[in-house]
Design a protein around this motif. Sequence first.
Motif, PDB file in Angstrom:
ATOM      1  N   PHE A   1       0.851  -1.185   0.000  1.00  0.00           N
ATOM      2  CA  PHE A   1       0.000   0.000   0.000  1.00  0.00           C
ATOM      3  C   PHE A   1       0.885   1.232   0.000  1.00  0.00           C
ATOM      4  CE2 PHE A   1       0.723  -1.452   4.305  1.00  0.00           C
ATOM      5  CZ  PHE A   1       0.986  -0.301   5.045  1.00  0.00           C
ATOM      6  N   THR A   2       0.280   2.375  -0.285  1.00  0.00           N
ATOM      7  CA  THR A   2       1.018   3.642  -0.327  1.00  0.00           C
ATOM      8  C   THR A   2       0.464   4.582   0.728  1.00  0.00           C
ATOM      9  OG1 THR A   2       1.458   3.380  -2.679  1.00  0.00           O
ATOM     10  CG2 THR A   2       1.669   5.597  -1.787  1.00  0.00           C
ATOM     11  N   ILE A   3       1.373   5.263   1.408  1.00  0.00           N
ATOM     12  CA  ILE A   3       0.994   6.306   2.364  1.00  0.00           C
ATOM     13  C   ILE A   3       1.534   7.635   1.846  1.00  0.00           C
ATOM     14  CG2 ILE A   3       0.879   4.737   4.344  1.00  0.00           C
ATOM     15  CD1 ILE A   3       3.658   5.743   5.163  1.00  0.00           C
ATOM     16  N   THR A   4       0.947   8.734   2.278  1.00  0.00           N
ATOM     17  CA  THR A   4       1.362  10.039   1.766  1.00  0.00           C
ATOM     18  C   THR A   4       2.548  10.635   2.519  1.00  0.00           C
ATOM     19  OG1 THR A   4      -0.289  11.139   3.150  1.00  0.00           O
ATOM     20  CG2 THR A   4      -0.936  10.590   0.879  1.00  0.00           C
TER      21      THR A   4
ATOM     22  N   ALA B   1       9.237   8.203   3.766  1.00  0.00           N
ATOM     23  CA  ALA B   1       9.701   6.929   4.328  1.00  0.00           C
ATOM     24  C   ALA B   1      10.260   7.103   5.736  1.00  0.00           C
ATOM     25  CB  ALA B   1      10.742   6.300   3.411  1.00  0.00           C
ATOM     26  N   GLN B   2      10.962   8.193   6.001  1.00  0.00           N
ATOM     27  CA  GLN B   2      11.523   8.404   7.344  1.00  0.00           C
ATOM     28  C   GLN B   2      10.418   8.515   8.387  1.00  0.00           C
ATOM     29  OE1 GLN B   2      14.938   8.321   8.154  1.00  0.00           O
ATOM     30  NE2 GLN B   2      14.088   8.147  10.215  1.00  0.00           N
TER      31      GLN B   2
ATOM     32  N   PRO C   1       6.679   9.172  -5.653  1.00  0.00           N
ATOM     33  CA  PRO C   1       6.238  10.572  -5.798  1.00  0.00           C
ATOM     34  C   PRO C   1       5.049  10.913  -4.888  1.00  0.00           C
ATOM     35  CG  PRO C   1       6.650   9.611  -7.951  1.00  0.00           C
ATOM     36  CD  PRO C   1       6.749   8.496  -6.946  1.00  0.00           C
ATOM     37  N   GLU C   2       4.217   9.911  -4.577  1.00  0.00           N
ATOM     38  CA  GLU C   2       3.051  10.135  -3.722  1.00  0.00           C
ATOM     39  C   GLU C   2       3.385  10.093  -2.231  1.00  0.00           C
ATOM     40  OE1 GLU C   2       3.131   7.409  -5.931  1.00  0.00           O
ATOM     41  OE2 GLU C   2       2.335   8.628  -7.560  1.00  0.00           O
ATOM     42  N   GLY C   3       4.522   9.542  -1.867  1.00  0.00           N
ATOM     43  CA  GLY C   3       4.899   9.390  -0.462  1.00  0.00           C
ATOM     44  C   GLY C   3       5.810   8.189  -0.275  1.00  0.00           C
TER      45      GLY C   3
END
Length: 141
Positions: free
Chosen positions: A10-13, A16-17, A98-100
């Motif tokens: 899944f992607t989060i906005t 990564a840190q 690019p999205e998060g």
Amino acid sequence: MPEKILRNTFTITAPAQAAYDHLTRPENYIGLSPLVVAVEDVQDGSYVAVERFRLLSLKYDNRIRVSLEGTPASSVWGEVNSPGGVHMAYRFDLTPTPEGTRVDDELRLRTPFGLMAFASGQARKVQLARATILADRLAAR
């Protein structure tokens, strides 16, 4: 022991840190896993998570030792050992997008014979809920 691998991507906005920082703090697992209601005995590299199971009107608190390691802004991993003989290795790989951040969530579950269906069903529910909860938590920052 039977083994099963469960994966969810899944992607989060958030960067990564930020995901890494959140996932490496034991207290953040309260509610991140809908079963975890408390964290105890936090030590360097491990903690005890209290999972609460409800069956009918009974509740059972399962205390599990969780190891916690990571590579900053890249991955978090560890192992969970449950008193019932259920063993799980987990890993979150964090990839900037690019999205998060894309999060690859992998669970490797080993159980005594006869427990796999229950344990993997619970683990999958938690894994899918965690994606939404983590995204919501980090979007609020």
